[in-house]
Design an enzyme around this catalytic site. Structure first.
Site, PDB file in Angstrom:
ATOM      1  N   GLY A 118       0.834  -1.209   0.000  1.00 32.54           N
ATOM      2  CA  GLY A 118       0.000   0.000   0.000  1.00 32.54           C
ATOM      3  C   GLY A 118       0.865   1.254   0.000  1.00 32.54           C
ATOM      4  N   GLU A 160      23.494  -4.033 -19.530  1.00 32.07           N
ATOM      5  CA  GLU A 160      23.987  -5.370 -19.928  1.00 32.07           C
ATOM      6  C   GLU A 160      23.104  -5.997 -20.995  1.00 32.07           C
ATOM      7  OE1 GLU A 160      26.644  -6.954 -18.960  1.00 32.07           O
ATOM      8  OE2 GLU A 160      27.222  -6.128 -17.020  1.00 32.07           O
TER       9      GLU A 160
HETATM   10  P1  TGC Z   1      27.288  -9.411 -34.116  1.00 30.10           P
HETATM   11  O1  TGC Z   1      27.709  -9.209 -35.535  1.00 30.10           O
HETATM   12  O2  TGC Z   1      26.056 -10.208 -33.823  1.00 30.10           O
HETATM   13  O3  TGC Z   1      28.491 -10.037 -33.275  1.00 30.10           O
HETATM   14  C1  TGC Z   1      29.842  -9.613 -33.405  1.00 30.10           C
HETATM   15  C2  TGC Z   1      30.749 -10.782 -33.018  1.00 30.10           C
HETATM   16  O4  TGC Z   1      30.543 -11.101 -31.626  1.00 30.10           O
HETATM   17  C3  TGC Z   1      30.010 -12.448 -31.509  1.00 30.10           C
HETATM   18  N1  TGC Z   1      29.005 -12.379 -30.441  1.00 30.10           N
HETATM   19  C4  TGC Z   1      29.294 -12.750 -29.193  1.00 30.10           C
HETATM   20  N2  TGC Z   1      30.390 -13.329 -28.680  1.00 30.10           N
HETATM   21  C5  TGC Z   1      30.383 -13.606 -27.370  1.00 30.10           C
HETATM   22  N3  TGC Z   1      29.326 -13.323 -26.586  1.00 30.10           N
HETATM   23  C6  TGC Z   1      28.211 -12.742 -27.063  1.00 30.10           C
HETATM   24  N4  TGC Z   1      27.189 -12.464 -26.225  1.00 30.10           N
HETATM   25  C7  TGC Z   1      28.152 -12.437 -28.433  1.00 30.10           C
HETATM   26  N5  TGC Z   1      27.221 -11.860 -29.248  1.00 30.10           N
HETATM   27  C8  TGC Z   1      27.766 -11.833 -30.472  1.00 30.10           C
HETATM   28  C9  TGC Z   1      29.447 -12.785 -32.873  1.00 30.10           C
HETATM   29  O5  TGC Z   1      29.433 -14.174 -33.073  1.00 30.10           O
HETATM   30  C10 TGC Z   1      30.431 -12.068 -33.777  1.00 30.10           C
HETATM   31  O6  TGC Z   1      31.640 -12.822 -33.801  1.00 30.10           O
HETATM   32  P2  TGC Z   1      32.570 -12.874 -35.104  1.00 30.10           P
HETATM   33  O7  TGC Z   1      33.658 -13.811 -34.748  1.00 30.10           O
HETATM   34  O8  TGC Z   1      31.662 -13.362 -36.220  1.00 30.10           O
HETATM   35  O9  TGC Z   1      33.023 -11.468 -35.339  1.00 30.10           O
HETATM   36  O10 TGC Z   1      27.201  -7.962 -33.459  1.00 30.10           O
HETATM   37  P3  TGC Z   1      26.108  -6.819 -33.592  1.00 30.10           P
HETATM   38  O11 TGC Z   1      26.857  -5.548 -33.807  1.00 30.10           O
HETATM   39  O12 TGC Z   1      25.044  -7.200 -34.580  1.00 30.10           O
HETATM   40  O13 TGC Z   1      25.499  -6.750 -32.097  1.00 30.10           O
HETATM   41  C11 TGC Z   1      24.874  -7.807 -31.510  1.00 30.10           C
HETATM   42  C12 TGC Z   1      24.215  -7.415 -30.175  1.00 30.10           C
HETATM   43  C13 TGC Z   1      23.095  -6.419 -30.383  1.00 30.10           C
HETATM   44  C14 TGC Z   1      23.621  -8.684 -29.592  1.00 30.10           C
HETATM   45  C15 TGC Z   1      25.257  -6.869 -29.192  1.00 30.10           C
HETATM   46  O14 TGC Z   1      25.935  -5.823 -29.671  1.00 30.10           O
HETATM   47  C16 TGC Z   1      24.713  -6.558 -27.820  1.00 30.10           C
HETATM   48  O15 TGC Z   1      24.720  -7.452 -26.973  1.00 30.10           O
HETATM   49  N6  TGC Z   1      24.276  -5.278 -27.482  1.00 30.10           N
HETATM   50  C17 TGC Z   1      23.945  -4.882 -26.131  1.00 30.10           C
HETATM   51  C18 TGC Z   1      25.062  -4.019 -25.568  1.00 30.10           C
HETATM   52  C19 TGC Z   1      25.284  -4.235 -24.110  1.00 30.10           C
HETATM   53  O16 TGC Z   1      24.865  -5.205 -23.508  1.00 30.10           O
HETATM   54  N7  TGC Z   1      26.010  -3.306 -23.478  1.00 30.10           N
HETATM   55  C20 TGC Z   1      26.348  -3.464 -22.115  1.00 30.10           C
HETATM   56  C21 TGC Z   1      27.390  -2.457 -21.694  1.00 30.10           C
HETATM   57  S1  TGC Z   1      28.157  -2.783 -20.133  1.00 30.10           S
HETATM   58  C22 TGC Z   1      26.974  -2.594 -18.991  1.00 30.10           C
HETATM   59  O17 TGC Z   1      25.846  -2.362 -19.222  1.00 30.10           O
HETATM   60  C23 TGC Z   1      27.450  -2.739 -17.613  1.00 30.10           C
HETATM   61  S2  TGC Z   1      26.244  -2.552 -16.383  1.00 30.10           S
HETATM   62  C24 TGC Z   1      27.246  -2.996 -15.149  1.00 30.10           C
HETATM   63  C25 TGC Z   1      26.668  -3.192 -13.844  1.00 30.10           C
HETATM   64  O18 TGC Z   1      26.594  -2.197 -13.096  1.00 30.10           O
HETATM   65  O19 TGC Z   1      26.374  -4.390 -13.484  1.00 30.10           O
HETATM   66  P1  FAD Z   2      19.441   2.506 -26.503  1.00 33.67           P
HETATM   67  O1  FAD Z   2      20.317   1.499 -27.129  1.00 33.67           O
HETATM   68  O2  FAD Z   2      19.398   3.866 -27.111  1.00 33.67           O
HETATM   69  O3  FAD Z   2      17.958   1.912 -26.468  1.00 33.67           O
HETATM   70  C1  FAD Z   2      16.794   2.729 -26.216  1.00 33.67           C
HETATM   71  C2  FAD Z   2      15.563   1.833 -26.403  1.00 33.67           C
HETATM   72  O4  FAD Z   2      15.528   1.336 -27.759  1.00 33.67           O
HETATM   73  C3  FAD Z   2      15.594   0.595 -25.495  1.00 33.67           C
HETATM   74  O5  FAD Z   2      14.282   0.316 -25.060  1.00 33.67           O
HETATM   75  C4  FAD Z   2      16.086  -0.498 -26.419  1.00 33.67           C
HETATM   76  O6  FAD Z   2      15.673  -1.803 -26.027  1.00 33.67           O
HETATM   77  C5  FAD Z   2      15.446  -0.083 -27.746  1.00 33.67           C
HETATM   78  N1  FAD Z   2      16.203  -0.631 -28.879  1.00 33.67           N
HETATM   79  C6  FAD Z   2      17.493  -0.386 -29.240  1.00 33.67           C
HETATM   80  N2  FAD Z   2      17.825  -1.105 -30.318  1.00 33.67           N
HETATM   81  C7  FAD Z   2      16.730  -1.860 -30.631  1.00 33.67           C
HETATM   82  C8  FAD Z   2      16.444  -2.822 -31.648  1.00 33.67           C
HETATM   83  N3  FAD Z   2      17.354  -3.207 -32.540  1.00 33.67           N
HETATM   84  N4  FAD Z   2      15.193  -3.366 -31.681  1.00 33.67           N
HETATM   85  C9  FAD Z   2      14.247  -3.021 -30.755  1.00 33.67           C
HETATM   86  N5  FAD Z   2      14.469  -2.120 -29.773  1.00 33.67           N
HETATM   87  C10 FAD Z   2      15.685  -1.548 -29.720  1.00 33.67           C
HETATM   88  N6  FAD Z   2      27.674   0.641 -19.960  1.00 33.67           N
HETATM   89  C11 FAD Z   2      29.003   0.354 -19.919  1.00 33.67           C
HETATM   90  O7  FAD Z   2      29.677   0.257 -20.939  1.00 33.67           O
HETATM   91  N7  FAD Z   2      29.627   0.185 -18.718  1.00 33.67           N
HETATM   92  C12 FAD Z   2      28.974   0.280 -17.540  1.00 33.67           C
HETATM   93  O8  FAD Z   2      29.581   0.092 -16.472  1.00 33.67           O
HETATM   94  C13 FAD Z   2      27.576   0.591 -17.560  1.00 33.67           C
HETATM   95  N8  FAD Z   2      26.893   0.765 -16.392  1.00 33.67           N
HETATM   96  C14 FAD Z   2      25.589   1.192 -16.435  1.00 33.67           C
HETATM   97  C15 FAD Z   2      24.947   1.536 -15.243  1.00 33.67           C
HETATM   98  C16 FAD Z   2      23.647   2.019 -15.278  1.00 33.67           C
HETATM   99  C17 FAD Z   2      22.979   2.424 -13.993  1.00 33.67           C
HETATM  100  C18 FAD Z   2      22.951   2.125 -16.499  1.00 33.67           C
HETATM  101  C19 FAD Z   2      21.517   2.602 -16.542  1.00 33.67           C
HETATM  102  C20 FAD Z   2      23.581   1.805 -17.680  1.00 33.67           C
HETATM  103  C21 FAD Z   2      24.913   1.351 -17.665  1.00 33.67           C
HETATM  104  N9  FAD Z   2      25.610   1.082 -18.855  1.00 33.67           N
HETATM  105  C22 FAD Z   2      26.952   0.767 -18.821  1.00 33.67           C
HETATM  106  C23 FAD Z   2      24.973   1.347 -20.146  1.00 33.67           C
HETATM  107  C24 FAD Z   2      23.991   0.274 -20.599  1.00 33.67           C
HETATM  108  O9  FAD Z   2      24.644  -0.886 -21.005  1.00 33.67           O
HETATM  109  C25 FAD Z   2      23.138   0.858 -21.727  1.00 33.67           C
HETATM  110  O10 FAD Z   2      22.267   1.807 -21.126  1.00 33.67           O
HETATM  111  C26 FAD Z   2      22.353  -0.202 -22.485  1.00 33.67           C
HETATM  112  O11 FAD Z   2      23.215  -1.035 -23.228  1.00 33.67           O
HETATM  113  C27 FAD Z   2      21.310   0.424 -23.428  1.00 33.67           C
HETATM  114  O12 FAD Z   2      21.857   1.457 -24.182  1.00 33.67           O
HETATM  115  P2  FAD Z   2      21.120   2.899 -24.234  1.00 33.67           P
HETATM  116  O13 FAD Z   2      20.820   3.311 -22.852  1.00 33.67           O
HETATM  117  O14 FAD Z   2      21.954   3.774 -25.071  1.00 33.67           O
HETATM  118  O15 FAD Z   2      19.735   2.623 -24.937  1.00 33.67           O
END
Ligand code: TGC
Ligand code: FAD
Length: 392
Positions: free
Chosen positions: A347, A371
């Site tokens: 609530g 992530e």
């Molecule tokens: P794509 O062409 O699909 O892939 C490029 C190459 O990477 C390989 N691959 C992976 N390998 C290992 N693990 C994975 N999860 C992989 N996903 C893809 C793939 O096989 C390829 O390899 P190769 O040998 O053929 O070159 O790449 P794309 O540009 O189309 O992107 C794919 C996508 C969208 C899935 C990827 O970019 C993605 O995961 N985007 C999300 C970004 C993200 O998660 N950012 C996180 C930043 S760090 C963070 O948020 C920390 S929060 C920390 C905290 O406080 O806990």
């Molecule tokens: P965008 O990519 O601009 O996305 C905006 C919206 O569009 C989302 O709803 C998304 O799902 C949607 N969207 C994007 N692409 C598509 C698609 N192809 N199809 C459908 N929908 C789509 N990053 C680091 O590198 N290191 C860190 O330590 C780290 N720590 C973080 C801590 C916090 C508290 C937060 C909030 C973020 C952190 N991040 C870090 C960044 C985080 O990984 C990004 O915020 C995340 O990957 C999304 O990117 P963006 O915020 O630019 O959103």
């Protein structure tokens, strides 16, 4: 996995070894005695208790599933259980450990030179040195492959220019693992650079005004002609695959962590429902409230089972990134929904930070986005199920 709940209906704890249960109890004690008493104060002030880092190191919670260089080298279920307990405290606490262990130590451990490992890993495992991970940029979040940060070779140095945004631990880090493209361009030219605190041209600025994950440091990193010695480049990896491999480690920890937040909101809602009296009865005696508790609990058990199977697969080296996306997507999604429903059960009290529920609820909004957003993990699964990539 539900021992502390007193309602382990599915006897999930029977799946754990005595060693795993002991470790979980030790982490639970740390959270209960040293973290929870101050979390409200930190959440309000927008600060993280960095002074806990050496204690986290002493307990082996930094780089927990890595082998050697002062890291404990535990199995993956133990690592997951620890993340679950930490996030039962707060997502900010689990985030600190995820970033340190999975996003900063892991790339040095997996892709670094022997010299880099010796220099950084023992101090990081002990919590004496802090790391952060710079992948996201202002214009490139979900599509990190489009990054603009550039590294230009100049003799035995690289000159780094660009900006990284939303970087956890950014202002407290001694070393930033920064992903940048070399001036040649193209996805294969992405490399990891160890940028050290104090290098001229490198600045970290804290981001203020967050309503979510307040007990965590989040920063913007900027690089203006930062000269990084070539010896600080991670030698064993090239391409987007490098940072994505680090994300797999961290996403695994998040899948477990989310069940900790889920459990915290369940426990709070259950306790509240049993003690809050309306219409002359505890609200827990109303069918609608019982349904809400049953839904929250049911999803918690399912999420824990997914984690346990994932941990088994990871220990067998058979977990691929699709499995990890499945667990991160499911477990964060159901934890967020659980937090919203738990908030409802409380609530008006549900909107104050005197109870943990709304703190977890707002935190989980970040966990849902970072992530890899929920959408991105949906598309990763969609690609696996259809063979058709629908990212672009
Ligand atoms: P794509 O062409 O699909 O892939 C490029 C190459 O990477 C390989 N691959 C992976 N390998 C290992 N693990 C994975 N999860 C992989 N996903 C893809 C793939 O096989 C390829 O390899 P190769 O040998 O053929 O070159 O790449 P794309 O540009 O189309 O992107 C794919 C996508 C969208 C899935 C990827 O970019 C993605 O995961 N985007 C999300 C970004 C993200 O998660 N950012 C996180 C930043 S760090 C963070 O948020 C920390 S929060 C920390 C905290 O406080 O806990
Ligand atoms: P965008 O990519 O601009 O996305 C905006 C919206 O569009 C989302 O709803 C998304 O799902 C949607 N969207 C994007 N692409 C598509 C698609 N192809 N199809 C459908 N929908 C789509 N990053 C680091 O590198 N290191 C860190 O330590 C780290 N720590 C973080 C801590 C916090 C508290 C937060 C909030 C973020 C952190 N991040 C870090 C960044 C985080 O990984 C990004 O915020 C995340 O990957 C999304 O990117 P963006 O915020 O630019 O959103």
């Amino acid at each position: 996995m539900g021992e502390l709940l007193g309602t382990d209906l599915y006897r999930l704890d029977d799946l754990l070894t005595d060693e795993q249960k002991l470790m979980r109890r030790a982490v639970a004690r740390l959270v209960d005695e040293e973290f929870l008493p101050t979390v409200q104060q930190h959440f309000r002030a927008g600060t993280f208790p960095t002074e806990l880092a050496p204690k986290l190191g002493e307990m082996g919670l930094l780089g927990m599933n890595l082998q050697g260089y002062g890291c404990p080298g535990t199995d993956n279920v133990s690592y997951g259980l620890a993340m679950q307990e930490l996030e039962r405290g707060d997502s900010g606490l689990r985030s600190f450990c995820s970033v340190q262990g999975s996003l900063a130590m892991y790339p040095i451990w997996a892709f670094g030179s022997e010299e880099q490992k010796e220099r950084w890993l023992p101090g990081m495992a002990a919590g004496k040195l802090i790391g952060c991970f710079g992948l996201t940029e202002p214009d490139h979040g979900s599509d990190p492959g489009g990054m603009k940060t550039r590294a230009r070779k100049d003799g035995d140095h690289y000159v780094l220019n660009g900006t990284k945004l939303w970087i956890t631990n950014g202002t407290v880090a001694d070393v930033a693992v920064v992903w940048a493209k070399t001036d040649e361009g193209g996805a294969s030219s992405i490399r990891g650079y160890l940028v050290e605190k104090g290098m001229p041209g490198f600045e970290a600025r804290e981001i203020h005004g967050k309503v979510s994950l307040r007990a965590s440091v989040t920063a913007e990193l900027s690089f203006h002609d930062v000269r990084v010695p070539a010896t600080n480049v991670l030698p064993k990896i090239e391409g987007l695959k490098g940072p994505l491999m680090c994300l797999n480690q961290a996403r695994y920890g998040i899948a477990w962590g989310a069940t900790g937040a889920h459990r915290a909101v369940f426990e709070s809602a259950r306790e509240y429902a049993l003690s809050r009296v309306q219409f002359g009865k505890p609200i827990a005696s109303f069918q609608l409230v019982q349904k809400k508790l049953a839904d929250i609990y049911g999803e918690l058990v399912k999420a824990q089972l997914v984690n346990w199977r994932l941990g088994q697969l990871k220990d067998l080296d058979q977990a691929n990134y699709m499995h990890i996306s499945f667990a991160k997507r499911n477990n964060v999604r159901v934890a967020l929904e659980a937090a919203r429903v738990a908030r409802e059960i409380l609530g008006a009290n549900g909107i104050t930070d005197d109870y943990p529920v709304i703190r977890h609820m707002t935190n989980l909004e970040s966990v849902y986005t970072y992530e890899g957003t929920d959408d991105i993990h949906t598309l990763i699964l969609g690609k696996e199920l259809t063979g058709i990539p629908a990212f672009g």
